[in-house]
Scaffold this motif. Structure first.
Motif, mmCIF file in Angstrom:
data_model
loop_
_atom_site.group_PDB
_atom_site.id
_atom_site.type_symbol
_atom_site.label_atom_id
_atom_site.label_comp_id
_atom_site.label_asym_id
_atom_site.label_seq_id
_atom_site.Cartn_x
_atom_site.Cartn_y
_atom_site.Cartn_z
ATOM 1 N N GLY A 100 24.003 -5.733 51.741
ATOM 2 C CA GLY A 100 22.933 -6.109 52.657
ATOM 3 C C GLY A 100 23.204 -7.466 53.288
ATOM 4 O O GLY A 100 23.968 -8.278 52.761
ATOM 5 N N GLY A 101 22.575 -7.711 54.437
ATOM 6 C CA GLY A 101 22.676 -9.019 55.076
ATOM 7 C C GLY A 101 23.933 -9.267 55.876
ATOM 8 O O GLY A 101 24.263 -10.417 56.164
ATOM 9 N N VAL A 102 24.638 -8.196 56.250
ATOM 10 C CA VAL A 102 25.877 -8.380 57.009
ATOM 11 C C VAL A 102 25.691 -8.051 58.497
ATOM 12 O O VAL A 102 26.655 -7.991 59.243
ATOM 13 N N GLY A 103 24.437 -7.824 58.912
ATOM 14 C CA GLY A 103 24.178 -7.547 60.325
ATOM 15 C C GLY A 103 24.290 -6.099 60.714
ATOM 16 O O GLY A 103 24.501 -5.776 61.884
ATOM 17 N N LYS A 104 24.075 -5.207 59.746
ATOM 18 C CA LYS A 104 24.222 -3.773 60.019
ATOM 19 C C LYS A 104 23.165 -3.268 61.005
ATOM 20 O O LYS A 104 23.489 -2.536 61.943
ATOM 21 N N PRO A 133 17.325 -6.906 72.333
ATOM 22 C CA PRO A 133 18.721 -6.979 71.888
ATOM 23 C C PRO A 133 19.671 -7.416 72.999
ATOM 24 O O PRO A 133 19.429 -7.174 74.183
ATOM 25 N N VAL A 134 20.769 -8.041 72.582
ATOM 26 C CA VAL A 134 21.672 -8.702 73.526
ATOM 27 C C VAL A 134 22.244 -7.732 74.553
ATOM 28 O O VAL A 134 22.495 -8.107 75.701
ATOM 29 N N VAL A 135 22.448 -6.468 74.182
ATOM 30 C CA VAL A 135 22.998 -5.491 75.122
ATOM 31 C C VAL A 135 22.048 -5.278 76.294
ATOM 32 O O VAL A 135 22.471 -5.026 77.425
ATOM 33 N N ILE A 136 20.727 -5.409 76.052
ATOM 34 C CA ILE A 136 19.726 -5.244 77.104
ATOM 35 C C ILE A 136 19.462 -6.561 77.827
ATOM 36 O O ILE A 136 19.441 -6.625 79.060
ATOM 37 N N SER A 137 19.255 -7.619 77.065
ATOM 38 C CA SER A 137 18.859 -8.900 77.666
ATOM 39 C C SER A 137 20.026 -9.642 78.295
ATOM 40 O O SER A 137 19.844 -10.426 79.218
ATOM 41 N N GLN A 138 21.245 -9.388 77.804
ATOM 42 C CA GLN A 138 22.437 -10.038 78.345
ATOM 43 C C GLN A 138 23.539 -8.992 78.521
ATOM 44 O O GLN A 138 24.513 -8.971 77.781
ATOM 45 N N PRO A 139 23.362 -8.111 79.496
ATOM 46 C CA PRO A 139 24.317 -7.008 79.662
ATOM 47 C C PRO A 139 25.734 -7.457 79.972
ATOM 48 O O PRO A 139 26.683 -6.675 79.813
ATOM 49 N N GLN A 140 25.890 -8.714 80.408
ATOM 50 C CA GLN A 140 27.238 -9.204 80.688
ATOM 51 C C GLN A 140 28.030 -9.458 79.401
ATOM 52 O O GLN A 140 29.255 -9.601 79.429
ATOM 53 N N ALA A 145 23.668 -1.704 64.612
ATOM 54 C CA ALA A 145 23.214 -0.340 64.909
ATOM 55 C C ALA A 145 22.375 -0.301 66.181
ATOM 56 O O ALA A 145 22.560 0.572 67.041
ATOM 57 N N VAL A 146 21.447 -1.246 66.307
ATOM 58 C CA VAL A 146 20.586 -1.307 67.489
ATOM 59 C C VAL A 146 21.413 -1.502 68.757
ATOM 60 O O VAL A 146 21.229 -0.797 69.769
ATOM 61 N N ASN A 147 22.306 -2.448 68.736
ATOM 62 C CA ASN A 147 23.097 -2.753 69.929
ATOM 63 C C ASN A 147 24.095 -1.651 70.260
ATOM 64 O O ASN A 147 24.364 -1.391 71.439
ATOM 65 N N ILE A 148 24.618 -0.981 69.246
ATOM 66 C CA ILE A 148 25.532 0.139 69.514
ATOM 67 C C ILE A 148 24.771 1.298 70.150
ATOM 68 O O ILE A 148 25.246 1.933 71.100
ATOM 69 N N ALA A 149 23.574 1.587 69.656
ATOM 70 C CA ALA A 149 22.764 2.657 70.246
ATOM 71 C C ALA A 149 22.452 2.353 71.707
ATOM 72 O O ALA A 149 22.575 3.223 72.583
ATOM 73 N N ASP A 158 35.014 -6.421 66.794
ATOM 74 C CA ASP A 158 35.068 -7.749 66.183
ATOM 75 C C ASP A 158 33.956 -8.567 66.832
ATOM 76 O O ASP A 158 34.087 -9.012 67.976
ATOM 77 N N ILE A 159 32.847 -8.745 66.124
ATOM 78 C CA ILE A 159 31.648 -9.344 66.703
ATOM 79 C C ILE A 159 31.499 -10.778 66.202
ATOM 80 O O ILE A 159 31.502 -11.012 64.983
ATOM 81 N N PRO A 160 31.358 -11.730 67.095
ATOM 82 C CA PRO A 160 31.253 -13.132 66.673
ATOM 83 C C PRO A 160 29.883 -13.463 66.085
ATOM 84 O O PRO A 160 28.910 -12.719 66.265
ATOM 85 N N LEU A 161 29.820 -14.559 65.363
ATOM 86 C CA LEU A 161 28.543 -15.090 64.877
ATOM 87 C C LEU A 161 27.973 -15.958 65.990
ATOM 88 O O LEU A 161 28.371 -17.107 66.175
ATOM 89 N N HIS A 162 27.051 -15.361 66.743
ATOM 90 C CA HIS A 162 26.539 -16.050 67.925
ATOM 91 C C HIS A 162 25.018 -16.106 67.854
ATOM 92 O O HIS A 162 24.354 -15.113 67.540
ATOM 93 N N VAL A 163 24.464 -17.259 68.160
ATOM 94 C CA VAL A 163 23.024 -17.449 68.055
ATOM 95 C C VAL A 163 22.258 -16.503 68.985
ATOM 96 O O VAL A 163 21.152 -16.054 68.663
ATOM 97 N N ASN A 164 22.830 -16.153 70.129
ATOM 98 C CA ASN A 164 22.144 -15.259 71.071
ATOM 99 C C ASN A 164 21.922 -13.867 70.492
ATOM 100 O O ASN A 164 20.902 -13.230 70.764
ATOM 101 N N ILE A 165 22.890 -13.397 69.711
ATOM 102 C CA ILE A 165 22.760 -12.067 69.113
ATOM 103 C C ILE A 165 21.576 -12.052 68.152
ATOM 104 O O ILE A 165 20.771 -11.118 68.138
ATOM 105 N N ARG A 166 21.443 -13.107 67.373
ATOM 106 C CA ARG A 166 20.336 -13.197 66.416
ATOM 107 C C ARG A 166 18.996 -13.379 67.122
ATOM 108 O O ARG A 166 18.013 -12.678 66.834
ATOM 109 N N GLU A 167 18.943 -14.296 68.071
ATOM 110 C CA GLU A 167 17.679 -14.595 68.755
ATOM 111 C C GLU A 167 17.156 -13.396 69.536
ATOM 112 O O GLU A 167 15.955 -13.109 69.521
ATOM 113 N N THR A 168 18.036 -12.694 70.206
ATOM 114 C CA THR A 168 17.583 -11.575 71.039
ATOM 115 C C THR A 168 17.063 -10.422 70.188
ATOM 116 O O THR A 168 16.092 -9.751 70.571
#
Length: 314
Positions: A83-87, A295-302, A91-95, A279-289
């Motif tokens: 647990g706690g590895v960002g699964k 989620p970052v895929v929606i809020s930051q599609p770039q 999952a949300v962003n992949i969907a 290979d996904i970085p540890l980025h504050v935007n991914i957590r905040e969104t």
């Protein structure tokens, strides 16, 4: 036990009683000479074979028959072991990325973590599912993704204090008693570990493949390997591994730091003979969104954090 009773028990077990002689072997009939051991061996071998066949038949009856989810073409499960590895974030962003990359595809997301559902918050969804005329639950929908979670059925702060059988029953209902419509992909966010839920899902529905999420940290990798081996044991194809929180880049000086170690997941993938899907970085935007339900895929599609992963899965 009195003396007569224990003497009777010893005699029944063909053991000597009170210093007496052990029961002698039965006499052989004429003609039962050297060939008798071979006959006994053949008889023993046939008995072992019969027992083995019976065991296989019993086990095959005991395993549930896989039945596809009505309206769902392919099921992809995301698991971690630890647990706690960002699964759930992954999952949300992949969907969302699967749907964004091909607008003709319908994608669903099932939160199979009964004890700690995360999908409602990450997908900015609240409320109870409506029921159809067939008494099936309608998934809640946002960003074009049909979602179902235990979090829609209980209060947000209410703990689920259930034993394994109740959890498996709940998972069965989340799979079977939902009107998913017609989906090209159903992404299942599995709970941590290799227990009841993982076995129940793997044995009850056909799964196109499993994706293992892990950080490069040694402690997480131990459980990630167990997760991969579990899916292999239940004959679910492992599509590959995703290395999450791989590197942290300072937003000011751009210096990169491998907080959880470097390339641990890549090394594990080589050991297991599997591919690295992302290979996904540890980025504050991914957590905040995700915390804000955007989620970052929606809020930051770039952002290209999840693009490589979804291409490989498709």
């Amino acid at each position: 036990m009195g003396a007569p009773a224990w003497r009777w028990a010893l005699r029944a077990a063909r053991l000597p009683v009170g210093g007496g002689r052990a029961p002698t072997a039965p006499r052989r009939h004429p003609g039962c000479g050297p060939a008798a051991p071979f006959a006994d061996s053949a008889s023993s071998s046939s008995r072992v074979e019969a027992l083995r066949d019976k065991r296989v038949r019993i086990l095959s009856r005991g395993l549930p028959k896989q039945k596809p989810i009505e309206g769902v073409k392919q099921v992809v499960v995301l698991a971690s072991g630890k647990g706690g590895v960002g699964k759930s974030t992954t999952a949300v962003n992949i969907a969302l990325a699967l749907a964004a990359n091909d607008s003709t595809k319908e994608v669903g997301l099932l939160d199979a973590d009964v004890y700690g559902p995360s999908i409602p918050k990450m997908m900015n969804l609240k409320g109870n599912p409506e029921l159809t005329t067939k008494n099936l639950m309608r998934p809640l929908k946002n960003y074009g993704i049909a979602c179902m979670s235990m979090g829609f059925l209980i209060e947000e702060t209410a703990p689920v204090v259930w034993r394994g059988l109740m959890v498996m029953s709940a998972v069965e209902k989340l799979l079977r008693q939902v009107d998913w419509g017609h989906l090209d992909y159903l992404v299942i966010d599995m709970p941590p570990g290799t227990g009841d839920v993982q076995l129940s899902v793997s044995q009850n529905i056909p799964i196109a493949g499993a994706v293992i999420i892990s950080t490069p940290q040694d402690v997480a990798l131990l459980d990630a390997r167990k997760g991969a081996e579990m899916f292999r044991k239940v004959h679910v194809p492992v599509l590959g591994l995703v290395q999450n929180m791989s590197v942290f880049q300072c937003p000011k000086c751009k210096h990169e730091t491998h907080i959880f170690g470097a390339d641990g997941v890549r090394d594990l993938a080589k050991t297991l003979g599997l591919d690295i899907l992302g290979d996904i970085p540890l980025h504050v935007n991914i957590r905040e969104t995700c915390d804000s339900g955007q989620p970052v895929v929606i809020s930051q599609p770039q952002s290209d954090a999840f693009s490589g992963t979804t291409v490989t899965i498709r």
